[in-house]
Design a protein around this motif. Sequence first.
Motif, PDB file in Angstrom:
ATOM      1  N   CYS A 325       0.846  -1.186   0.000  1.00  0.00           N
ATOM      2  CA  CYS A 325       0.000   0.000   0.000  1.00  0.00           C
ATOM      3  C   CYS A 325       0.888   1.245   0.000  1.00  0.00           C
ATOM      4  N   SER A 326       1.008   1.875  -1.161  1.00  0.00           N
ATOM      5  CA  SER A 326       1.908   3.023  -1.312  1.00  0.00           C
ATOM      6  C   SER A 326       3.332   2.673  -0.885  1.00  0.00           C
ATOM      7  N   GLY A 327       3.730   1.437  -1.178  1.00  0.00           N
ATOM      8  CA  GLY A 327       5.078   1.005  -0.841  1.00  0.00           C
ATOM      9  C   GLY A 327       5.240   0.441   0.548  1.00  0.00           C
ATOM     10  N   SER A 382     -11.535  11.149  -0.117  1.00  0.00           N
ATOM     11  CA  SER A 382     -11.021  11.308   1.236  1.00  0.00           C
ATOM     12  C   SER A 382     -10.671   9.976   1.888  1.00  0.00           C
ATOM     13  N   ALA A 383     -10.800   8.868   1.153  1.00  0.00           N
ATOM     14  CA  ALA A 383     -10.492   7.560   1.729  1.00  0.00           C
ATOM     15  C   ALA A 383      -8.996   7.442   2.014  1.00  0.00           C
ATOM     16  N   THR A 384      -8.666   6.671   3.035  1.00  0.00           N
ATOM     17  CA  THR A 384      -7.266   6.431   3.367  1.00  0.00           C
ATOM     18  C   THR A 384      -6.659   5.484   2.342  1.00  0.00           C
ATOM     19  N   PRO A 385      -5.318   5.449   2.221  1.00  0.00           N
ATOM     20  CA  PRO A 385      -4.685   4.500   1.303  1.00  0.00           C
ATOM     21  C   PRO A 385      -5.092   3.052   1.570  1.00  0.00           C
ATOM     22  N   LEU A 386      -5.223   2.666   2.844  1.00  0.00           N
ATOM     23  CA  LEU A 386      -5.608   1.289   3.144  1.00  0.00           C
ATOM     24  C   LEU A 386      -7.010   0.992   2.627  1.00  0.00           C
ATOM     25  N   GLU A 387      -7.918   1.947   2.762  1.00  0.00           N
ATOM     26  CA  GLU A 387      -9.269   1.765   2.237  1.00  0.00           C
ATOM     27  C   GLU A 387      -9.257   1.653   0.716  1.00  0.00           C
ATOM     28  N   LYS A 388      -8.441   2.455   0.069  1.00  0.00           N
ATOM     29  CA  LYS A 388      -8.345   2.383  -1.385  1.00  0.00           C
ATOM     30  C   LYS A 388      -7.767   1.039  -1.823  1.00  0.00           C
ATOM     31  N   ASP A 396     -16.966  -1.396  -4.324  1.00  0.00           N
ATOM     32  CA  ASP A 396     -17.931  -0.430  -3.801  1.00  0.00           C
ATOM     33  C   ASP A 396     -18.261  -0.664  -2.323  1.00  0.00           C
ATOM     34  N   ALA A 397     -17.403  -1.346  -1.633  1.00  0.00           N
ATOM     35  CA  ALA A 397     -17.690  -1.685  -0.237  1.00  0.00           C
ATOM     36  C   ALA A 397     -17.639  -0.452   0.659  1.00  0.00           C
ATOM     37  N   LYS A 398     -18.460  -0.471   1.684  1.00  0.00           N
ATOM     38  CA  LYS A 398     -18.355   0.509   2.758  1.00  0.00           C
ATOM     39  C   LYS A 398     -17.405  -0.053   3.815  1.00  0.00           C
ATOM     40  N   ILE A 399     -16.522   0.779   4.280  1.00  0.00           N
ATOM     41  CA  ILE A 399     -15.492   0.326   5.213  1.00  0.00           C
ATOM     42  C   ILE A 399     -15.621   1.106   6.515  1.00  0.00           C
ATOM     43  N   THR A 400     -15.742   0.369   7.601  1.00  0.00           N
ATOM     44  CA  THR A 400     -15.851   0.970   8.924  1.00  0.00           C
ATOM     45  C   THR A 400     -14.657   0.551   9.764  1.00  0.00           C
ATOM     46  N   TRP A 401     -13.977   1.528  10.313  1.00  0.00           N
ATOM     47  CA  TRP A 401     -12.868   1.218  11.228  1.00  0.00           C
ATOM     48  C   TRP A 401     -13.472   0.875  12.583  1.00  0.00           C
ATOM     49  N   SER A 402     -13.053  -0.248  13.147  1.00  0.00           N
ATOM     50  CA  SER A 402     -13.598  -0.678  14.433  1.00  0.00           C
ATOM     51  C   SER A 402     -12.488  -1.298  15.277  1.00  0.00           C
ATOM     52  N   GLY A 403     -12.873  -1.788  16.451  1.00  0.00           N
ATOM     53  CA  GLY A 403     -11.881  -2.415  17.316  1.00  0.00           C
ATOM     54  C   GLY A 403     -11.081  -1.404  18.100  1.00  0.00           C
ATOM     55  N   PRO A 404     -10.115  -1.881  18.872  1.00  0.00           N
ATOM     56  CA  PRO A 404      -9.316  -1.008  19.734  1.00  0.00           C
ATOM     57  C   PRO A 404      -8.342  -0.153  18.944  1.00  0.00           C
ATOM     58  N   VAL A 405      -7.826   0.875  19.606  1.00  0.00           N
ATOM     59  CA  VAL A 405      -6.772   1.682  19.004  1.00  0.00           C
ATOM     60  C   VAL A 405      -5.596   0.769  18.709  1.00  0.00           C
ATOM     61  N   PRO A 406      -4.960   0.901  17.556  1.00  0.00           N
ATOM     62  CA  PRO A 406      -3.903  -0.021  17.171  1.00  0.00           C
ATOM     63  C   PRO A 406      -2.784  -0.110  18.194  1.00  0.00           C
ATOM     64  N   PHE A 407      -2.275  -1.335  18.323  1.00  0.00           N
ATOM     65  CA  PHE A 407      -1.116  -1.592  19.162  1.00  0.00           C
ATOM     66  C   PHE A 407       0.079  -0.873  18.555  1.00  0.00           C
ATOM     67  N   ALA A 408       1.118  -0.634  19.329  1.00  0.00           N
ATOM     68  CA  ALA A 408       2.263   0.147  18.872  1.00  0.00           C
ATOM     69  C   ALA A 408       2.758  -0.333  17.519  1.00  0.00           C
ATOM     70  N   GLY A 409       2.953   0.576  16.595  1.00  0.00           N
ATOM     71  CA  GLY A 409       3.461   0.178  15.292  1.00  0.00           C
ATOM     72  C   GLY A 409       3.391   1.297  14.285  1.00  0.00           C
ATOM     73  N   ASP A 410       3.568   0.938  13.020  1.00  0.00           N
ATOM     74  CA  ASP A 410       3.568   1.946  11.981  1.00  0.00           C
ATOM     75  C   ASP A 410       2.198   2.043  11.343  1.00  0.00           C
ATOM     76  N   SER A 411       1.817   3.235  10.942  1.00  0.00           N
ATOM     77  CA  SER A 411       0.461   3.511  10.493  1.00  0.00           C
ATOM     78  C   SER A 411       0.203   2.968   9.103  1.00  0.00           C
ATOM     79  N   PRO A 412      -1.048   2.478   8.862  1.00  0.00           N
ATOM     80  CA  PRO A 412      -1.406   2.032   7.520  1.00  0.00           C
ATOM     81  C   PRO A 412      -1.860   3.172   6.639  1.00  0.00           C
ATOM     82  N   ASN A 413      -1.900   4.379   7.170  1.00  0.00           N
ATOM     83  CA  ASN A 413      -2.460   5.509   6.406  1.00  0.00           C
ATOM     84  C   ASN A 413      -1.410   6.175   5.539  1.00  0.00           C
TER      85      ASN A 413
END
Length: 413
Positions: A325-327, A382-388, A396-413
């Motif tokens: 995703c964007s490299g 306005s979709a994030t790279p991961l959504e794209k 044409d899916a609708k994507i909802t971010w859910s679950g806990p705040v991500p554990f320590a790491g690098d962002s998928p955005n």
Amino acid sequence: MIRGNDRAPVCMEERVMYARNRQPGAKPAVVGGKPITEELAAELRVTAFGTASCPPRGEWIHTPLIMRPSDQPLAYGLSAPRNGTRSLLAGLQAHIIKWLLFDSRPMTKDNKSVDPPDSYLRPNEDRQEEALWRACSEVIWRCAGGFNNQPDVKAVVALPTTNVYVQHSSAYYQDGITEMLHLFEHKSLEDLQIFLKRYLYLFQSEDGSGSLLLLYACILSRGCENVKKDLDGKLTYLVSTQVEGSVNVTTLLLSGRATPYLHNGVQYVGDEDHYAMPQFGVLSRSPVGLLVWYGNEDSITKNVSKQYPGSRLKTPALPIWVTSCSGHYGVLFNTNRELLRNYHAERRFDIHYYTCGGCHVLLNVDTRAHEDMVSTRNDEISATPLEKLIHTKWQDAKITWSGPVPFAGDSPN
């Protein structure tokens, strides 16, 4: 586009955590095998990195295969900093998840799991180690052609010793690993698994070169000449200079061939001035898939031929995908093995996203027809790279971010 709290979760600053090396007792010494020759050492370095006169980037020498602590979240995941080994580690991570979620789960007669699938994503240390050597065995055996019913299959693993077999010169710059290797051949998957289980500590050692050893095993099992043919002149060597590595490394682990072409089968490309030449893509459906979204950044797409996966990678045998995703490399997966076989299961489902930096997010994908689909398409801007990237599979899916705040790491955005 729907997002939890109207925004995508942001991963905290990457901080790699290594599990303690718990290997009990004396570790088996490397005995037997054949010492590497000067010719093979140079050929191996040239095939992998383009030259033998300069050492590989230090990350390949110092990135081991380490799982996250078993008593903490994301125990199924590899732990590694962001560097050029990511394309390799993402491919291995997908196979680790494959074994934990699907290959090792006992099933009832009606093809239902005995225990909740999420429980298999919390392995203890023994299961972590088994997942690691089984995943390594699978990708190496695939590179050797072992899953294609080929005759005289031979997987090759190279392990470091304390002896130096290639001296430093203007033609060969020592890297502390390649010139000290012993080569071991295996003609059955079972023998390969036993061998890797015995010497797994060499891949896991915190000051070791587990990523390089796995890369070398894949190249040697495929054959240096075959890897060069796979690249088809698109690259002259396997490991690119991109920050997180080349998709060719990923295709080597997923398909056993380092092809730069992601389409199904063979396509013939030519024009009125040139004969049509074959481009060999993905020749069979892969157990693990691949999704790619290049993004719009020139720094990512510069000098990169944009190849998009065909159905054999988009719809693998199991609902696991390596993502570029964007490299940035990661893994998308769903815990239901029937997801891609059952139309109803694919209408609405949760999907996990994980990177070896420790980023984890849970998303809900809804592919059902909606009255507000037009506004959903407009919101694509306005979709994030991961959504794209997810939309390259479920348009044409609708994507909802859910679950806990991500554990320590690098962002998928």
